[in-house]
Design a protein around this motif. Structure first.
Motif, mmCIF file in Angstrom:
data_model
loop_
_atom_site.group_PDB
_atom_site.id
_atom_site.type_symbol
_atom_site.label_atom_id
_atom_site.label_comp_id
_atom_site.label_asym_id
_atom_site.label_seq_id
_atom_site.Cartn_x
_atom_site.Cartn_y
_atom_site.Cartn_z
ATOM 1 N N UNK A 7 -3.334 4.031 -12.790
ATOM 2 C CA UNK A 7 -4.273 3.271 -11.949
ATOM 3 C C UNK A 7 -3.857 3.356 -10.469
ATOM 4 N N UNK A 8 -2.565 3.269 -10.220
ATOM 5 C CA UNK A 8 -2.068 3.319 -8.833
ATOM 6 C C UNK A 8 -2.460 4.636 -8.160
ATOM 7 N N UNK A 9 -2.422 5.712 -8.927
ATOM 8 C CA UNK A 9 -2.782 7.020 -8.376
ATOM 9 C C UNK A 9 -4.298 7.117 -8.231
ATOM 10 N N UNK A 10 -5.021 6.708 -9.302
ATOM 11 C CA UNK A 10 -6.484 6.843 -9.342
ATOM 12 C C UNK A 10 -7.158 6.041 -8.242
ATOM 13 N N UNK A 11 -6.585 4.878 -7.924
ATOM 14 C CA UNK A 11 -7.245 3.979 -6.973
ATOM 15 C C UNK A 11 -6.569 3.943 -5.597
ATOM 16 N N UNK A 12 -5.631 4.841 -5.356
ATOM 17 C CA UNK A 12 -5.083 4.964 -3.992
ATOM 18 C C UNK A 12 -4.035 3.940 -3.616
ATOM 19 N N UNK A 13 -3.218 3.493 -4.595
ATOM 20 C CA UNK A 13 -2.104 2.606 -4.245
ATOM 21 C C UNK A 13 -0.843 3.427 -3.959
#
Ligand code: GAP
Length: 455
Positions: A7-13
């Motif tokens: 999720x961190x990668x997919x959503x730009x964190x």
């Protein structure tokens, strides 16, 4: 952890560092959402511990620092990890972590020979290939050395700071001489530190380059009881994590360092630990470091760093209590704590004050100029009157837009629909409950500003 990292990668964190060149292990880049979260966290910490306190001042010291600072602090001689390599698969790891994970035993502060016998007695195998074929355990210094171009000889040698703390000690005299602050008082600093870490991963938990938020709280041990000050700081730290960062108390605990693992100059050290997906680990250290650091820096620099009490004229080196927080490590805590799944969706339950985006504004349809016009007015008004990022989204259907905002933890989404054009009200959807309320456009700013202060 895998779901959170995805999720961190997919959503730009959080992205792996230098990714397009195959990466540099244990370095990370913070994307558009990650950087907002990082800034919000640092801001909250700064407001809480510096702005709102009359006994605190801030500092931003240089990252590149004189080699003598680190010789004086003891880092050059002793800031080292116990390293071991598997001869079979060449995997390199920290021997203390290998033993702790395999034997479920705390080995911090244990000398190399004892680590070596523990390894051999228990025939601990390599967690990657399963073989028992180790190199000897040896020390590996964590400081990053740098070479200065403009000078020659010994003076060309410098270090990237291994902690922000030493900046506070070497500037102690400057701060006393350039402000009217008097003991007891603290100096706070936010910034990057660098350590050549051997680590098994776990995202930004332990990285080569990381942000710390450290405080050195100076006091006269003859007039201030350190035990009370220490207990007060423990309370402040707990309060900040629970009430400001909104971390569940069940996932927090204190752990006091044993005599063996505590530095020789420290009278007491405790860690505030968080229950990460891979177990309880240190988040925030609190140590009573006596006058050790000022004493060392004074001795190595041959500059008088003592404090003169303006009332009594007493001249002495103050003692210090140090709350040292890992800011980037806190990012991982905040994201782990916030990650929520139910049968329909994934969402991040981040405290609104920390959320990367405060409010998202949607026109119901992207091809209706009258909806766009009103929605743009709402968006511009919030942009101008709310502290933090406001997002505009008119792509795809409303369901998809909610999904995207849920995954970055946006607490509220506003939809401007045809009814809005008639009654001047919009739909406000709550991230956590998905409940939708109709609110007057003219009340939106005060509504969100109130919520941002109170929750
Ligand atoms: N001045 C004291 C000091 O630096 P520390 O326990 O080494 O103490 C303080 O560091 C905090 O910094 C830790 O509790 C941790 O949260 C964070 N930290 C330390 N090393 C780190 C690393 N390699 N990556 C990310 N965070 C780290």
């Amino acid at each position: 952890m895998e779901k959170l990292i995805a999720l961190c990668k997919r959503r730009g964190f959080i992205y792996p560092g230098s990714e397009i060149y195959g990466g540099v292990a244990n370095t990370y880049d913070y994307g558009p959402m990650g950087v907002e979260l990082l800034r919000n966290l640092q801001n909250l910490w700064w407001v809480n511990f510096v702005e709102k306190r009359e006994d605190m001042v801030g500092l931003d010291a240089s990252i590149i620092s004189h080699h003598k600072i680190w010789e004086a602090s003891g880092h050059v001689a002793t800031f080292a990890d116990a390293m071991i390599d598997c001869r079979n698969c060449r995997h390199r790891m920290r021997a203390d972590h290998l033993l702790e994970d395999s034997l479920n035993k705390n080995v911090e502060g244990m000398p190399l020979v004892e680590l070596e016998s523990l390894l051999n007695e228990n025939k601990v195998v390599c967690p990657v290939c399963g073989e028992f074929d180790w190199t000897p355990i040896r020390k590996f210094n964590q400081l990053f050395g740098v070479e200065l171009g403009l000078v020659q000889g010994d003076d060309a040698k410098a270090y990237l700071r291994g902690e922000t703390a030493q900046g506070m000690f070497v500037n102690f005299k400057n701060i006393i001489d350039s402000t009217r602050i008097r003991l007891p008082f603290g100096v706070a600093q936010l910034g990057k530190s660098f350590r050549n870490e051997i680590t098994p991963g776990n995202s930004v938990f332990r990285t080569l380059e990381f942000v710390q938020g450290e405080i050195e709280y100076f006091f006269d041990p003859e007039s201030t009881k350190w035990e009370k000050l220490f207990a007060d700081w423990q309370e402040e730290m707990w309060e900040f994590v629970v009430n400001k960062l909104k971390i569940s108390e069940n996932d927090l605990r204190w752990r006091e360092h044993t005599e063996k693992e505590r530095s020789f100059y420290s009278k007491k050290t405790v860690d505030l630990e968080y229950n990460f997906p891979f177990g309880f680990k240190e988040l925030w250290g609190l140590a009573y470091r006596t006058d050790y650091d000022l004493h060392q820096q004074q001795e190595y620099s041959r500059k008088d760093l003592s404090y003169i009490d303006p009332q009594t004229g007493k001249k002495f080196l103050p003692h210090v209590i140090e709350p040292a927080l890992g800011i980037t490590r806190s990012i991982l805590m905040i994201l782990s704590n916030a990650y929520t799944e139910d049968d329909k969706r994934v969402f991040l339950k981040i405290a609104p004050s920390l959320a990367p985006v405060k409010v998202a504004v949607f026109p119901l349809l992207h091809n209706k100029p009258e909806l766009i016009e009103t929605a743009r007015e709402v968006y511009n008004d919030l942009q101008n009157n709310i502290n933090g990022k406001i997002i505009w989204d008119d792509r795809g259907n409303i369901g998809k837009r909610y999904l995207a905002q849920d995954e970055i933890g946006t607490p509220w989404c506003i939809t401007v629909d045809f009814q809005s054009l008639e009654d001047g009200m919009v739909t406000v959807r709550n991230r956590d409950t998905t409940q939708q309320d109709r609110i007057k456009i003219e009340d939106l700013t005060s509504h969100f500003n109130r919520l941002l202060i109170t929750i």
